[in-house]
Design a protein around this motif. Structure first.
Motif, PDB file in Angstrom:
ATOM      1  N   ALA A 251     -45.929  -3.983  -7.010  1.00 19.93           N
ATOM      2  CA  ALA A 251     -44.612  -3.512  -7.416  1.00 19.93           C
ATOM      3  C   ALA A 251     -44.579  -3.221  -8.901  1.00 19.93           C
ATOM      4  N   ARG A 252     -43.601  -2.436  -9.286  1.00 22.57           N
ATOM      5  CA  ARG A 252     -43.269  -2.261 -10.694  1.00 22.57           C
ATOM      6  C   ARG A 252     -42.083  -3.166 -10.994  1.00 22.57           C
ATOM      7  N   VAL A 253     -42.015  -3.689 -12.189  1.00 24.11           N
ATOM      8  CA  VAL A 253     -40.858  -4.464 -12.628  1.00 24.11           C
ATOM      9  C   VAL A 253     -40.236  -3.702 -13.790  1.00 24.11           C
ATOM     10  N   ILE A 254     -39.017  -3.240 -13.574  1.00 26.71           N
ATOM     11  CA  ILE A 254     -38.325  -2.455 -14.588  1.00 26.71           C
ATOM     12  C   ILE A 254     -37.060  -3.191 -15.016  1.00 26.71           C
ATOM     13  N   GLU A 255     -36.361  -2.628 -15.994  1.00 26.49           N
ATOM     14  CA  GLU A 255     -35.128  -3.242 -16.481  1.00 26.49           C
ATOM     15  C   GLU A 255     -33.947  -2.749 -15.662  1.00 26.49           C
ATOM     16  N   ASP A 256     -33.150  -3.683 -15.155  1.00 28.66           N
ATOM     17  CA  ASP A 256     -31.941  -3.331 -14.423  1.00 28.66           C
ATOM     18  C   ASP A 256     -30.979  -2.631 -15.384  1.00 28.66           C
ATOM     19  N   PRO A 257     -30.582  -1.401 -15.092  1.00 24.46           N
ATOM     20  CA  PRO A 257     -29.698  -0.682 -16.023  1.00 24.46           C
ATOM     21  C   PRO A 257     -28.317  -1.308 -16.167  1.00 24.46           C
ATOM     22  N   GLU A 258     -27.936  -2.185 -15.222  1.00 18.54           N
ATOM     23  CA  GLU A 258     -26.621  -2.813 -15.280  1.00 18.54           C
ATOM     24  C   GLU A 258     -26.573  -4.008 -16.222  1.00 18.54           C
ATOM     25  N   ASN A 259     -27.683  -4.773 -16.279  1.00 13.10           N
ATOM     26  CA  ASN A 259     -27.617  -6.030 -17.027  1.00 13.10           C
ATOM     27  C   ASN A 259     -28.873  -6.376 -17.818  1.00 13.10           C
ATOM     28  N   GLY A 260     -29.879  -5.518 -17.762  1.00  8.02           N
ATOM     29  CA  GLY A 260     -31.096  -5.774 -18.525  1.00  8.02           C
ATOM     30  C   GLY A 260     -32.034  -6.783 -17.891  1.00  8.02           C
ATOM     31  N   ARG A 261     -31.658  -7.339 -16.737  1.00  8.35           N
ATOM     32  CA  ARG A 261     -32.537  -8.291 -16.059  1.00  8.35           C
ATOM     33  C   ARG A 261     -33.694  -7.534 -15.382  1.00  8.35           C
ATOM     34  N   PRO A 262     -34.764  -8.235 -15.019  1.00  9.88           N
ATOM     35  CA  PRO A 262     -35.857  -7.556 -14.323  1.00  9.88           C
ATOM     36  C   PRO A 262     -35.441  -7.078 -12.934  1.00  9.88           C
ATOM     37  N   MET A 263     -35.944  -5.931 -12.550  1.00  7.40           N
ATOM     38  CA  MET A 263     -35.690  -5.372 -11.225  1.00  7.40           C
ATOM     39  C   MET A 263     -37.032  -5.024 -10.591  1.00  7.40           C
ATOM     40  N   VAL A 264     -37.231  -5.499  -9.365  1.00 10.69           N
ATOM     41  CA  VAL A 264     -38.490  -5.293  -8.660  1.00 10.69           C
ATOM     42  C   VAL A 264     -38.409  -4.015  -7.830  1.00 10.69           C
ATOM     43  N   VAL A 265     -39.355  -3.110  -8.063  1.00 11.66           N
ATOM     44  CA  VAL A 265     -39.435  -1.861  -7.304  1.00 11.66           C
ATOM     45  C   VAL A 265     -40.798  -1.816  -6.623  1.00 11.66           C
ATOM     46  N   PRO A 266     -40.862  -2.096  -5.322  1.00 17.86           N
ATOM     47  CA  PRO A 266     -42.147  -2.060  -4.621  1.00 17.86           C
ATOM     48  C   PRO A 266     -42.763  -0.662  -4.682  1.00 17.86           C
ATOM     49  N   LEU A 267     -44.083  -0.607  -4.827  1.00 16.91           N
ATOM     50  CA  LEU A 267     -44.759   0.680  -4.815  1.00 16.91           C
ATOM     51  C   LEU A 267     -44.640   1.304  -3.434  1.00 16.91           C
ATOM     52  N   ASP A 268     -44.469   2.597  -3.391  1.00 20.91           N
ATOM     53  CA  ASP A 268     -44.321   3.328  -2.133  1.00 20.91           C
ATOM     54  C   ASP A 268     -45.711   3.563  -1.540  1.00 20.91           C
ATOM     55  N   ARG A 269     -46.082   2.787  -0.545  1.00 23.53           N
ATOM     56  CA  ARG A 269     -47.417   2.886   0.041  1.00 23.53           C
ATOM     57  C   ARG A 269     -47.627   4.242   0.712  1.00 23.53           C
ATOM     58  N   ARG A 270     -46.550   4.786   1.279  1.00 22.13           N
ATOM     59  CA  ARG A 270     -46.673   6.080   1.953  1.00 22.13           C
ATOM     60  C   ARG A 270     -47.031   7.173   0.952  1.00 22.13           C
ATOM     61  N   ARG A 271     -46.391   7.125  -0.213  1.00 22.72           N
ATOM     62  CA  ARG A 271     -46.660   8.130  -1.238  1.00 22.72           C
ATOM     63  C   ARG A 271     -48.092   8.018  -1.729  1.00 22.72           C
ATOM     64  N   ARG A 272     -48.553   6.785  -1.929  1.00 30.37           N
ATOM     65  CA  ARG A 272     -49.924   6.575  -2.395  1.00 30.37           C
ATOM     66  C   ARG A 272     -50.930   7.046  -1.343  1.00 30.37           C
ATOM     67  N   LYS A 273     -50.569   6.835  -0.053  1.00 25.64           N
ATOM     68  CA  LYS A 273     -51.472   7.265   1.029  1.00 25.64           C
ATOM     69  C   LYS A 273     -51.572   8.784   1.047  1.00 25.64           C
ATOM     70  N   VAL A 274     -50.410   9.464   0.895  1.00 22.47           N
ATOM     71  CA  VAL A 274     -50.411  10.925   0.887  1.00 22.47           C
ATOM     72  C   VAL A 274     -51.215  11.446  -0.285  1.00 22.47           C
TER      73      VAL A 274
END
Length: 280
Positions: A251-274
């Motif tokens: 996953a990527r961990v980015i900054e939540d635009p609402e509060n600056g806390r960490p936000m987990v964004v799982p990598l898109d396996r389908r996109r990587r497969k394509v």
């Protein structure tokens, strides 16, 4: 060590586990674990399924007896307290509690006063006020005469939290309080938990949603395979390395635009497969 607290005085009782192993017949779920529930914090425990989160919470609430080690409440073994004494100090809302048949909202919340009852002390004005206050805190006062089975899932969860509040314990343990709720009701319940924390309660919750945990927790505990992998601020716990170790999740961990806390964004396996297939 935190100072001792009297039940109901608004100061969180220190709750600790030293070297605890917890399990069920033929199976150990938690192994030689140490944890301190810090007074005044909103601690959220996260981790993959079957890693021991709910088992640990049940041991902290004395629903399970460790096979090794000790759970301490105010520096004293929790097993040495009477059941009512523990219930006056620590409230536990289990996962998916079972509602008694044909019971009103007010009557269910009133059951939270049981730890304060005795042969010499029956229902009192103080009890009635505690129930009224608990209903008001969760915004359910106008529903006191309704049957619980008529309520929505979010409303029912608020009623169960109100019952825990009526116990007037300084510490609340919540096992997956947002289970089966849609996202709007999840936010309602967690906003309520955050409000209770701001008013001075110590909260410990087990949550599955990492982003909700990061948004509300003042302290996070990440478990994996019956042990604590990391604990601390959300940004120290929700890292790409730890997420992969605990969940096997890239996953990527980015900054939540609402509060600056960490936000987990799982990598898109389908996109990587394509992408990989396209490169081939």
């Amino acid at each position: 060590m935190h100072t001792s607290a009297e039940p109901g005085d608004g100061v969180a009782s220190p709750l600790l586990a030293h070297g605890v192993s917890i399990g069920y017949p033929g199976r150990t779920v938690v192994s030689e674990l140490d944890i301190e529930i810090l007074g005044g914090e909103f601690t959220v425990i996260v981790g993959p399924n079957a890693c021991g989160k709910s088992t640990l919470l049940r041991a902290l609430g004395r629903l399970l007896q460790p096979t090794e080690g000790r759970v301490l409440l105010d520096g004293q073994a929790i097993a040495s307290y009477s059941t009512k004494e523990v219930a006056r100090r620590v409230g536990l809302l289990p996962q998916s509690p079972i509602t008694p048949d044909a019971i009103t909202v007010g009557d269910l919340v009133a059951r939270g006063r049981y730890p304060h009852q005795s042969i010499l002390r029956q229902w009192s004005v103080e009890d009635a006020i505690a129930v009224e206050d608990a209903l008001a805190q969760v915004g359910m006062s106008e529903h006191a005469e309704r049957m619980v089975d008529e309520l929505s899932g979010g409303q029912r969860q608020r009623v169960w939290i109100a019952m825990s509040l009526a116990q007037q314990t300084p510490t609340l343990l919540l096992d997956e309080p947002t289970t089966y709720l849609d996202v709007a009701h999840q936010i309602d319940v967690l906003d309520l938990c955050s409000q209770l924390h701001e008013e001075g309660r110590t909260l410990v919750a087990v949550l599955h949603d990492l982003n909700m945990a990061a948004r509300y927790a003042t302290r996070m505990v990440l478990m994996s395979e019956g042990s604590i992998l990391a604990e601390g601020a959300a940004e120290d716990v929700l890292t790409t390395e730890l997420l992969e170790r605990a969940f096997g999740l890239k996953a990527r961990v980015i900054e939540d635009p609402e509060n600056g806390r960490p936000m987990v964004v799982p990598l898109d396996r389908r996109r990587r497969k394509v992408s990989t297939e396209g490169a081939a």
